[in-house]
Design a protein around this motif. Structure first.
Motif, short mmCIF file in Angstrom:
data_model
loop_
_atom_site.label_atom_id
_atom_site.label_comp_id
_atom_site.label_asym_id
_atom_site.label_seq_id
_atom_site.Cartn_x
_atom_site.Cartn_y
_atom_site.Cartn_z
N THR A 68 0.84 -1.19 0.00
CA THR A 68 0.00 0.00 0.00
C THR A 68 0.88 1.24 0.00
N ALA A 69 0.63 2.14 -0.96
CA ALA A 69 1.47 3.34 -1.06
C ALA A 69 1.46 4.12 0.24
N ALA A 70 2.65 4.54 0.69
CA ALA A 70 2.84 5.44 1.84
C ALA A 70 2.27 4.89 3.14
N PHE A 71 2.10 3.57 3.23
CA PHE A 71 1.56 2.98 4.46
C PHE A 71 2.61 3.00 5.57
N GLY A 72 2.22 3.44 6.75
CA GLY A 72 3.11 3.41 7.91
C GLY A 72 2.69 2.29 8.83
N ILE A 120 3.66 4.27 13.41
CA ILE A 120 5.02 4.77 13.18
C ILE A 120 5.15 5.32 11.77
N TRP A 121 5.53 6.59 11.67
CA TRP A 121 5.77 7.19 10.36
C TRP A 121 7.24 7.10 10.05
N LYS A 122 7.55 6.19 9.17
CA LYS A 122 8.94 6.05 8.75
C LYS A 122 8.94 6.27 7.25
N GLN A 123 9.87 7.06 6.76
CA GLN A 123 9.91 7.36 5.34
C GLN A 123 10.02 6.08 4.52
N ASP A 136 6.67 4.09 -1.17
CA ASP A 136 6.36 2.70 -0.84
C ASP A 136 5.86 2.59 0.59
N SER A 137 5.22 1.48 0.87
CA SER A 137 4.88 1.12 2.24
C SER A 137 6.18 0.97 3.03
N SER A 138 6.17 1.37 4.30
CA SER A 138 7.40 1.23 5.09
C SER A 138 7.44 -0.12 5.81
#
Lengths: 253, 240
Positions: free
Chosen positions: A36-40, A71-74, A211-213
């Motif tokens: 999933t795009a940009a999933f944290g 968690i927001w990780k790039q 991308d998903s992190s």
């Protein structure tokens, strides 16, 4: 000392099972969103619980899920070549308008152009501030500073609007309402709106998605640990039950 | 008849131990958890009693509650999250709760809406000048607990050593209440991007659980046997 009953031992085992079950849920959700795009990812934070929270004693009564930390990780920014795909390299969020009028936030930059030219998320939430690519535009793209450049029939480029990013004091405190969309909360603090490229907001990368992190290997390790501890909880409950049965044999004599 | 009471006391003590072991097992994945220690000497004592040596009669509930907490180091796990902090050495983080200052090894910290450094429960984490508020930017924390944001020094974490390890009280939420000194954290090191796991040894606790269960079972058998003896004695007396 309190007299411990086999029932209490049983409850401790049950608390371990309940907590690990929750962990398995969270890990499963992470794994389901590995693409999933940009999933944290989220993680469960376990806390020991005392028998009586009101009057502290030294007896723990097992474990509970103290909270689920988002968690927001790039994630890796991957080029897609689609000019409506946007990624943020940094801490900002896209702002979107929910159908009920509230402003919500997302990192998923898979935007689309509706019939009237307005840009929205895949779920149809319009960008805030609204951005529209006129129907007669022959081409368009985003600049790193967030400006939406549109080319008309004559080949002239004009700025049709500027995309803005929201940042938060505590992005981990945002409230998830599904589909990668979040609301500001008392934990996150209010949004501060910045142009892309400003200190703290992050760089806007056009023609790319984040991308998903989620890292599958880490999730699998966590999953195995949670499952092991769950079956350990089952064993504890069984043992407590067996002890109870032994005690009952005495009474039944 | 005395044997029955001794065996009953043994069963109750085994139950206490079982509670202690299972509490440890339930927290085998709890960040910064410190295991309750089983007093093995007492346990062996129980076994001796089971063998009939009641020279030192067993009291009810063998001091499980008063056994000192095992403060040994837990495993360090990488998380790559900026505000996950693991400690090595003997020191604890200090946390301001409504009930007073508490100690913890659970360094899964975060920020609140005002960018104050808080535990996952929302309690402020203490620096040497009180609660710590971090400006926006890249957070880096050195091994001696100095916090800087974008390279500018912001605060110094307060690290404390327990001065009386026999007097540590659990207060829940991975916090401890104990006499401490923040003057000299000794060999403490802060590791950013890591968490300290529970120091519970699952394999050891599982085998303890099994051993305690067998003791409980054996004590129950002894009671049954003794009760049978009393029964038949009563029957024999009746016949005479």
């Amino acid at each position: 000392m309190d007299v411990i009953s086999a029932m209490q031992v049983l409850r401790v085992g049950a608390s371990a099972m309940a907590a690990q079950e929750r962990a398995v849920d969270v890990i499963s959700n992470n794994i389901a969103n590995v693409n999933t795009a940009a999933f944290g990812r989220s993680r469960v934070e376990f806390k020991e619980v005392l028998q009586a929270q009101t009057e502290p004693s030294s007896d723990t009564a097992g474990v509970e899920v103290g909270g689920i930390r988002h968690i927001w990780k790039q994630g890796v920014v991957r080029s897609t070549g689609r000019n409506l795909d946007l990624a943020i390299q940094g801490d900002g969020f896209f702002q979107v308008r929910l159908p009920d009028g509230r402003t919500a936030y997302t990192r998923d930059g898979t935007f689309q152009r509706s019939a009237d030219g307005a840009l929205s998320t895949a779920d149809g939430y319009l960008l805030v501030p609204p951005l529209t690519v006129p129907e007669k535009a022959s081409d368009f793209h985003f600049n790193p500073d967030g400006s939406l450049m549109v080319r008309d029939d004559a080949g002239n480029w004009t700025v049709a609007g500027t995309l803005q990013l929201a940042v938060f004091n505590n992005p981990e405190g945002l409230e998830h309402i599904g589909h990668g969309v979040y609301l500001a909360s008392t934990d996150s603090g209010n949004a501060t709106v910045l142009a892309p490229g400003q200190p703290g907001s992050g760089q806007l990368v056009a023609g790319a998605l984040e991308d998903s992190s989620v890292e599958l290997s880490q999730e699998m390790v966590d999953l195995i640990a949670a499952q092991r501890l769950y079956s350990l909880g089952v064993k504890v409950v069984q043992t407590a039950d067996d002890m109870q049965a032994l005690a009952n044999q005495l009474a039944g004599r | 008849m005395r044997g029955i009471y001794t065996s009953t006391s043994l069963m109750l003590s085994a139950l206490d131990y079982q509670a202690l072991v299972t509490k440890n097992m339930a927290n085998a994945n709890t960040t910064g958890y410190k295991a309750d220690r089983l007093r093995l000497t007492d346990f062996e004592h129980m076994l001796l009693d089971l063998n009939g040596n009641d020279t030192d009669p067993l009291g009810l509930g063998v001091a499980a509650e008063n056994a000192p907490i095992d403060l040994s180091q837990g495993p360090i796990k990488q998380t790559e999250r900026d505000l996950d902090l693991a400690l090595t050495g003997r020191a604890f983080f200090l946390v301001q709760t409504p009930q007073g200052v508490r100690l913890t090894r659970d360094g899964s910290f975060g920020l609140d809406a005002n960018r104050q450094l808080v535990t996952s429960e929302g309690y402020p984490v203490l620096g040497q000048n009180g609660p710590v508020t971090l400006p926006a930017g890249e957070i880096s924390i050195t091994e001696d607990g100095r916090i800087s944001v974008n390279g500018n020094a912001v605060a110094q974490l307060s690290l404390a050593v327990i001065t009386d390890e026999g007097n540590v009280r659990r207060v829940g939420e991975n916090l401890f209440d104990a006499p401490y000194s923040a003057a000299n954290p000794g060999d403490a090191q802060v590791h950013q991007g890591y968490l300290e796991g529970s120091n519970v040894d699952i394999a050891a606790e599982t085998s303890k659980m099994m051993a305690v269960f067998r003791t409980y079972e054996a004590a129950q058998r002894v009671i049954l046997m003794q009760a049978q003896t009393v029964d038949s004695a009563a029957a024999d007396v009746g016949r005479v």
